[in-house]
Motif scaffolding. Structure first.
Motif, PDB file in Angstrom:
ATOM      1  N   PRO A   1     -15.704   8.645  -3.100  1.00 18.20           N
ATOM      2  CA  PRO A   1     -15.803   8.535  -1.463  1.00 18.20           C
ATOM      3  C   PRO A   1     -15.683   7.171  -1.199  1.00 18.20           C
ATOM      4  CG  PRO A   1     -18.064   8.526  -2.618  1.00 18.20           C
ATOM      5  CD  PRO A   1     -16.998   8.969  -3.784  1.00 18.20           C
ATOM      6  N   ASP A   2     -15.564   6.230  -2.406  1.00 19.49           N
ATOM      7  CA  ASP A   2     -15.097   4.912  -1.878  1.00 19.49           C
ATOM      8  C   ASP A   2     -13.695   4.911  -1.519  1.00 19.49           C
ATOM      9  OD1 ASP A   2     -17.717   3.659  -2.308  1.00 19.49           O
ATOM     10  OD2 ASP A   2     -16.952   3.553  -4.781  1.00 19.49           O
ATOM     11  N   THR A   3     -13.250   4.000  -0.800  1.00 18.29           N
ATOM     12  CA  THR A   3     -11.700   3.968  -0.492  1.00 18.29           C
ATOM     13  C   THR A   3     -11.191   3.081  -1.393  1.00 18.29           C
ATOM     14  OG1 THR A   3     -12.366   3.481   1.795  1.00 18.29           O
ATOM     15  CG2 THR A   3     -10.144   2.990   1.567  1.00 18.29           C
ATOM     16  N   MET A   4     -10.022   3.902  -1.957  1.00 22.07           N
ATOM     17  CA  MET A   4      -9.222   3.423  -3.170  1.00 22.07           C
ATOM     18  C   MET A   4      -7.614   3.460  -2.459  1.00 22.07           C
ATOM     19  SD  MET A   4      -8.551   4.776  -7.028  1.00 22.07           S
ATOM     20  CE  MET A   4      -8.812   6.319  -6.639  1.00 22.07           C
TER      21      MET A   4
ATOM     22  N   THR B   1       2.617  -1.373  -7.148  1.00 16.92           N
ATOM     23  CA  THR B   1       2.676  -2.082  -8.079  1.00 16.92           C
ATOM     24  C   THR B   1       2.066  -1.313  -9.306  1.00 16.92           C
ATOM     25  OG1 THR B   1       0.758  -3.392  -7.847  1.00 16.92           O
ATOM     26  CG2 THR B   1       2.618  -4.402  -7.254  1.00 16.92           C
ATOM     27  N   HIS B   2       1.338  -0.150  -8.769  1.00 21.98           N
ATOM     28  CA  HIS B   2       0.658   1.029  -9.661  1.00 21.98           C
ATOM     29  C   HIS B   2      -0.727   0.476 -10.069  1.00 21.98           C
ATOM     30  CE1 HIS B   2       4.400   3.103 -10.450  1.00 21.98           C
ATOM     31  NE2 HIS B   2       5.060   1.938 -10.609  1.00 21.98           N
ATOM     32  N   LYS B   3      -1.141  -0.577  -9.160  1.00 19.86           N
ATOM     33  CA  LYS B   3      -2.375  -1.108  -9.467  1.00 19.86           C
ATOM     34  C   LYS B   3      -3.330  -0.235  -8.396  1.00 19.86           C
ATOM     35  CE  LYS B   3      -5.017  -5.223  -9.296  1.00 19.86           C
ATOM     36  NZ  LYS B   3      -5.013  -6.677  -8.993  1.00 19.86           N
ATOM     37  N   LYS B   4      -4.672  -0.060  -8.723  1.00 18.29           N
ATOM     38  CA  LYS B   4      -5.467   0.493  -7.804  1.00 18.29           C
ATOM     39  C   LYS B   4      -6.745  -0.476  -7.191  1.00 18.29           C
ATOM     40  CE  LYS B   4      -4.501   5.036  -9.388  1.00 18.29           C
ATOM     41  NZ  LYS B   4      -3.983   5.665  -8.264  1.00 18.29           N
ATOM     42  N   LEU B   5      -7.088  -0.574  -6.026  1.00 18.17           N
ATOM     43  CA  LEU B   5      -8.129  -1.261  -5.637  1.00 18.17           C
ATOM     44  C   LEU B   5      -9.123  -0.453  -4.787  1.00 18.17           C
ATOM     45  CD1 LEU B   5      -6.015  -4.208  -3.998  1.00 18.17           C
ATOM     46  CD2 LEU B   5      -7.256  -4.352  -6.242  1.00 18.17           C
ATOM     47  N   ILE B   6     -10.521  -0.832  -5.106  1.00 21.26           N
ATOM     48  CA  ILE B   6     -11.570  -0.448  -4.297  1.00 21.26           C
ATOM     49  C   ILE B   6     -12.187  -1.230  -3.317  1.00 21.26           C
ATOM     50  CG2 ILE B   6     -13.656   1.005  -4.365  1.00 21.26           C
ATOM     51  CD1 ILE B   6     -12.881   2.072  -7.160  1.00 21.26           C
ATOM     52  N   VAL B   7     -12.047  -0.999  -1.970  1.00 16.75           N
ATOM     53  CA  VAL B   7     -12.580  -1.864  -0.786  1.00 16.75           C
ATOM     54  C   VAL B   7     -13.567  -0.995  -0.177  1.00 16.75           C
ATOM     55  CG1 VAL B   7     -10.335  -2.863  -0.943  1.00 16.75           C
ATOM     56  CG2 VAL B   7     -10.935  -0.750   0.777  1.00 16.75           C
ATOM     57  N   ARG B   8     -14.494  -1.970   0.621  1.00 16.84           N
ATOM     58  CA  ARG B   8     -15.426  -1.359   1.163  1.00 16.84           C
ATOM     59  C   ARG B   8     -15.136  -0.791   2.747  1.00 16.84           C
ATOM     60  NH1 ARG B   8     -20.395  -5.848   1.578  1.00 16.84           N
ATOM     61  NH2 ARG B   8     -20.973  -5.604  -0.641  1.00 16.84           N
ATOM     62  N   GLU B   9     -13.917  -1.202   3.185  1.00 17.52           N
ATOM     63  CA  GLU B   9     -13.448  -0.629   4.495  1.00 17.52           C
ATOM     64  C   GLU B   9     -13.128   0.955   4.337  1.00 17.52           C
ATOM     65  OE1 GLU B   9     -12.925  -5.039   4.413  1.00 17.52           O
ATOM     66  OE2 GLU B   9     -12.621  -3.411   3.222  1.00 17.52           O
TER      67      GLU B   9
ATOM     68  N   ILE C   1       0.886  -1.292   0.070  1.00 16.27           N
ATOM     69  CA  ILE C   1       0.022   0.177   0.112  1.00 16.27           C
ATOM     70  C   ILE C   1       0.858   1.291   0.009  1.00 16.27           C
ATOM     71  CG2 ILE C   1      -1.838   1.163   1.148  1.00 16.27           C
ATOM     72  CD1 ILE C   1      -2.591  -1.228   2.290  1.00 16.27           C
ATOM     73  N   GLU C   2       0.610   2.075  -0.997  1.00 15.56           N
ATOM     74  CA  GLU C   2       1.394   3.363  -1.106  1.00 15.56           C
ATOM     75  C   GLU C   2       0.495   4.649  -0.603  1.00 15.56           C
ATOM     76  OE1 GLU C   2       2.320   5.229  -5.403  1.00 15.56           O
ATOM     77  OE2 GLU C   2       4.426   4.139  -4.508  1.00 15.56           O
ATOM     78  N   ALA C   3      -0.855   4.526  -0.877  1.00 11.99           N
ATOM     79  CA  ALA C   3      -1.760   5.485  -0.663  1.00 11.99           C
ATOM     80  C   ALA C   3      -3.188   4.999  -0.374  1.00 11.99           C
ATOM     81  CB  ALA C   3      -1.592   6.452  -1.501  1.00 11.99           C
ATOM     82  N   ILE C   4      -3.953   5.715   0.462  1.00  9.39           N
ATOM     83  CA  ILE C   4      -5.282   5.368   0.714  1.00  9.39           C
ATOM     84  C   ILE C   4      -6.002   6.794   0.668  1.00  9.39           C
ATOM     85  CG2 ILE C   4      -6.938   4.500   2.407  1.00  9.39           C
ATOM     86  CD1 ILE C   4      -4.683   3.121   3.756  1.00  9.39           C
TER      87      ILE C   4
END
Length: 70
Positions: free
Chosen positions: A26-29, A34-42, A19-22
């Motif tokens: 308004p969703d948590t990205m 690795t330059h990938k982005k993920l969106i999570v519920r938390e 994890i580089e940044a959060i």
């Protein structure tokens, strides 16, 4: 590794060191190294709390349940 939830409700484990940044968008990205982005519920705060708990477990070392035989 920390357990997170995708928007579709499926759970997965993520190496917290990636994890580089959060961001709240308004969703948590999560932006990963690795330059990938993920969106999570938390929430961002929940992710940070899980990362801190994970790091604390790592720094404590293994849990010894009994004394070794002498």
């Amino acid at each position: 590794m920390i357990r997170l939830t995708r928007l579709d409700g499926s759970e997965f484990y993520l190496n917290a060191d990636l994890i580089e940044a959060i961001e709240a968008t308004p969703d948590t990205m999560l932006s990963l190294t690795t330059h990938k982005k993920l969106i999570v519920r938390e929430s961002p705060e929940e992710v940070v709390e899980r990362v801190i708990a994970y790091k604390q477990r790592i720094l404590r070392g293994p849990i010894i349940l009994s004394e070794p035989a002498r």
